[in-house]
Design a protein around this motif. Structure first.
Motif, mmCIF file in Angstrom:
data_model
loop_
_atom_site.group_PDB
_atom_site.id
_atom_site.type_symbol
_atom_site.label_atom_id
_atom_site.label_comp_id
_atom_site.label_asym_id
_atom_site.label_seq_id
_atom_site.Cartn_x
_atom_site.Cartn_y
_atom_site.Cartn_z
ATOM 1 N N MET A 86 6.242 -43.567 30.834
ATOM 2 C CA MET A 86 6.346 -42.939 29.527
ATOM 3 C C MET A 86 4.963 -42.668 28.955
ATOM 4 S SD MET A 86 8.770 -41.962 27.642
ATOM 5 C CE MET A 86 9.493 -41.812 26.092
ATOM 6 N N PHE A 87 4.104 -43.686 28.989
ATOM 7 C CA PHE A 87 2.743 -43.521 28.475
ATOM 8 C C PHE A 87 1.994 -42.431 29.220
ATOM 9 C CE2 PHE A 87 -1.790 -44.644 28.798
ATOM 10 C CZ PHE A 87 -2.143 -44.488 27.465
ATOM 11 N N ALA A 88 2.164 -42.389 30.536
ATOM 12 C CA ALA A 88 1.466 -41.393 31.358
ATOM 13 C C ALA A 88 1.884 -39.973 30.971
ATOM 14 C CB ALA A 88 1.724 -41.644 32.832
ATOM 15 N N LYS A 89 3.156 -39.774 30.698
ATOM 16 C CA LYS A 89 3.631 -38.445 30.294
ATOM 17 C C LYS A 89 3.032 -38.028 28.960
ATOM 18 C CE LYS A 89 8.011 -38.042 32.691
ATOM 19 N NZ LYS A 89 9.452 -37.839 32.563
ATOM 20 N N GLN A 90 3.017 -38.958 28.000
ATOM 21 C CA GLN A 90 2.438 -38.664 26.681
ATOM 22 C C GLN A 90 0.945 -38.365 26.805
ATOM 23 O OE1 GLN A 90 5.291 -37.932 24.993
ATOM 24 N NE2 GLN A 90 4.088 -38.631 23.243
ATOM 25 N N ALA A 91 0.243 -39.152 27.601
ATOM 26 C CA ALA A 91 -1.192 -38.956 27.785
ATOM 27 C C ALA A 91 -1.454 -37.616 28.454
ATOM 28 C CB ALA A 91 -1.780 -40.087 28.606
ATOM 29 N N ALA A 92 -0.653 -37.256 29.442
ATOM 30 C CA ALA A 92 -0.839 -35.994 30.153
ATOM 31 C C ALA A 92 -0.634 -34.801 29.224
ATOM 32 C CB ALA A 92 0.105 -35.912 31.334
ATOM 33 N N LYS A 93 0.288 -34.922 28.297
ATOM 34 C CA LYS A 93 0.534 -33.834 27.351
ATOM 35 C C LYS A 93 -0.636 -33.625 26.398
ATOM 36 C CE LYS A 93 5.546 -34.211 27.305
ATOM 37 N NZ LYS A 93 6.730 -34.536 26.511
ATOM 38 N N SER A 94 -1.376 -34.684 26.108
ATOM 39 C CA SER A 94 -2.483 -34.570 25.151
ATOM 40 C C SER A 94 -3.777 -34.084 25.801
ATOM 41 C CB SER A 94 -2.721 -35.909 24.461
ATOM 42 O OG SER A 94 -3.228 -36.849 25.397
ATOM 43 N N ILE A 95 -3.824 -34.010 27.118
ATOM 44 C CA ILE A 95 -5.034 -33.560 27.818
ATOM 45 C C ILE A 95 -4.983 -32.042 27.935
ATOM 46 C CG2 ILE A 95 -6.324 -33.644 29.985
ATOM 47 C CD1 ILE A 95 -5.218 -36.510 30.348
ATOM 48 N N LYS A 96 -5.859 -31.407 27.188
ATOM 49 C CA LYS A 96 -5.894 -29.936 27.163
ATOM 50 C C LYS A 96 -7.164 -29.383 27.788
ATOM 51 C CE LYS A 96 -2.126 -29.758 24.699
ATOM 52 N NZ LYS A 96 -0.884 -29.724 25.402
ATOM 53 N N ILE A 97 -8.272 -30.074 27.563
ATOM 54 C CA ILE A 97 -9.553 -29.589 28.082
ATOM 55 C C ILE A 97 -10.249 -30.721 28.834
ATOM 56 C CG2 ILE A 97 -9.845 -27.785 26.330
ATOM 57 C CD1 ILE A 97 -11.677 -29.658 24.805
ATOM 58 N N GLU A 98 -11.338 -30.386 29.509
ATOM 59 C CA GLU A 98 -12.041 -31.366 30.340
ATOM 60 C C GLU A 98 -12.518 -32.581 29.549
ATOM 61 O OE1 GLU A 98 -15.820 -31.621 33.402
ATOM 62 O OE2 GLU A 98 -15.065 -29.661 32.810
ATOM 63 N N SER A 99 -12.961 -32.380 28.329
ATOM 64 C CA SER A 99 -13.436 -33.516 27.531
ATOM 65 C C SER A 99 -12.287 -34.470 27.180
ATOM 66 C CB SER A 99 -14.151 -33.047 26.268
ATOM 67 O OG SER A 99 -13.260 -32.368 25.416
ATOM 68 N N ASP A 100 -11.059 -33.941 27.043
ATOM 69 C CA ASP A 100 -9.899 -34.808 26.823
ATOM 70 C C ASP A 100 -9.666 -35.710 28.027
ATOM 71 O OD1 ASP A 100 -9.475 -33.514 24.406
ATOM 72 O OD2 ASP A 100 -7.900 -32.195 25.203
ATOM 73 N N LEU A 101 -9.820 -35.144 29.216
ATOM 74 C CA LEU A 101 -9.661 -35.917 30.444
ATOM 75 C C LEU A 101 -10.754 -36.979 30.561
ATOM 76 C CD1 LEU A 101 -8.117 -36.354 33.058
ATOM 77 C CD2 LEU A 101 -9.580 -34.617 34.122
ATOM 78 N N THR A 102 -11.978 -36.619 30.188
ATOM 79 C CA THR A 102 -13.097 -37.566 30.210
ATOM 80 C C THR A 102 -12.843 -38.707 29.235
ATOM 81 O OG1 THR A 102 -14.633 -35.835 30.851
ATOM 82 C CG2 THR A 102 -15.582 -37.805 29.876
ATOM 83 N N ASP A 103 -12.392 -38.388 28.032
ATOM 84 C CA ASP A 103 -12.084 -39.415 27.032
ATOM 85 C C ASP A 103 -10.969 -40.342 27.515
ATOM 86 O OD1 ASP A 103 -14.018 -38.337 25.391
ATOM 87 O OD2 ASP A 103 -12.589 -37.255 24.121
ATOM 88 N N PHE A 104 -9.950 -39.757 28.134
ATOM 89 C CA PHE A 104 -8.835 -40.555 28.654
ATOM 90 C C PHE A 104 -9.318 -41.476 29.766
ATOM 91 C CE2 PHE A 104 -5.281 -41.107 31.666
ATOM 92 C CZ PHE A 104 -4.440 -41.820 30.842
ATOM 93 N N ARG A 105 -10.158 -40.977 30.650
ATOM 94 C CA ARG A 105 -10.707 -41.785 31.743
ATOM 95 C C ARG A 105 -11.517 -42.950 31.192
ATOM 96 N NH1 ARG A 105 -15.474 -42.209 33.555
ATOM 97 N NH2 ARG A 105 -16.194 -40.312 32.584
ATOM 98 N N LYS A 106 -12.348 -42.696 30.176
ATOM 99 C CA LYS A 106 -13.148 -43.759 29.559
ATOM 100 C C LYS A 106 -12.260 -44.827 28.929
ATOM 101 C CE LYS A 106 -17.252 -41.013 28.523
ATOM 102 N NZ LYS A 106 -18.054 -40.414 27.447
ATOM 103 N N MET A 107 -11.212 -44.397 28.224
ATOM 104 C CA MET A 107 -10.293 -45.336 27.586
ATOM 105 C C MET A 107 -9.567 -46.165 28.631
ATOM 106 S SD MET A 107 -6.780 -45.930 26.770
ATOM 107 C CE MET A 107 -6.116 -44.396 27.318
ATOM 108 N N LEU A 108 -9.118 -45.530 29.706
ATOM 109 C CA LEU A 108 -8.408 -46.230 30.764
ATOM 110 C C LEU A 108 -9.325 -47.228 31.467
ATOM 111 C CD1 LEU A 108 -5.671 -46.392 32.125
ATOM 112 C CD2 LEU A 108 -6.422 -44.595 33.689
ATOM 113 N N THR A 109 -10.570 -46.841 31.700
ATOM 114 C CA THR A 109 -11.545 -47.746 32.311
ATOM 115 C C THR A 109 -11.799 -48.942 31.414
ATOM 116 O OG1 THR A 109 -12.600 -45.918 33.486
ATOM 117 C CG2 THR A 109 -13.894 -47.920 33.226
#
Length: 70
Positions: free
Chosen positions: A1-24
């Protein structure tokens, strides 16, 4: 469930970078807390039988030895 919500919020490369930092950060914190639990022999909110437990509110004494080299 969390993964689906997170994937929906990733729109641009910086969103993916922010998500990676948070996950790390979350992963490293979980690993460090587990290591500390293992080292101390009790979990974070569990009461210890020792005087020097990890809640951070009891007074601590730190002794520092200063050595002068010539």
């Amino acid at each position: 469930m969390f993964a689906k919500q997170a994937a929906k919020s990733i729109k641009i490369e910086s969103d993916l970078t922010d998500f990676r930092k948070m996950l790390t950060k979350v992963t490293v914190e979980a690993a460090l807390n587990a290591e500390l639990d293992e080292h101390l022999g009790y979990s974070r909110h569990e009461q210890s039988r020792k005087d020097n437990y990890r809640n951070g509110y009891s007074p601590k004494l730190f002794v520092q030895k200063i050595v002068k080299y010539h």
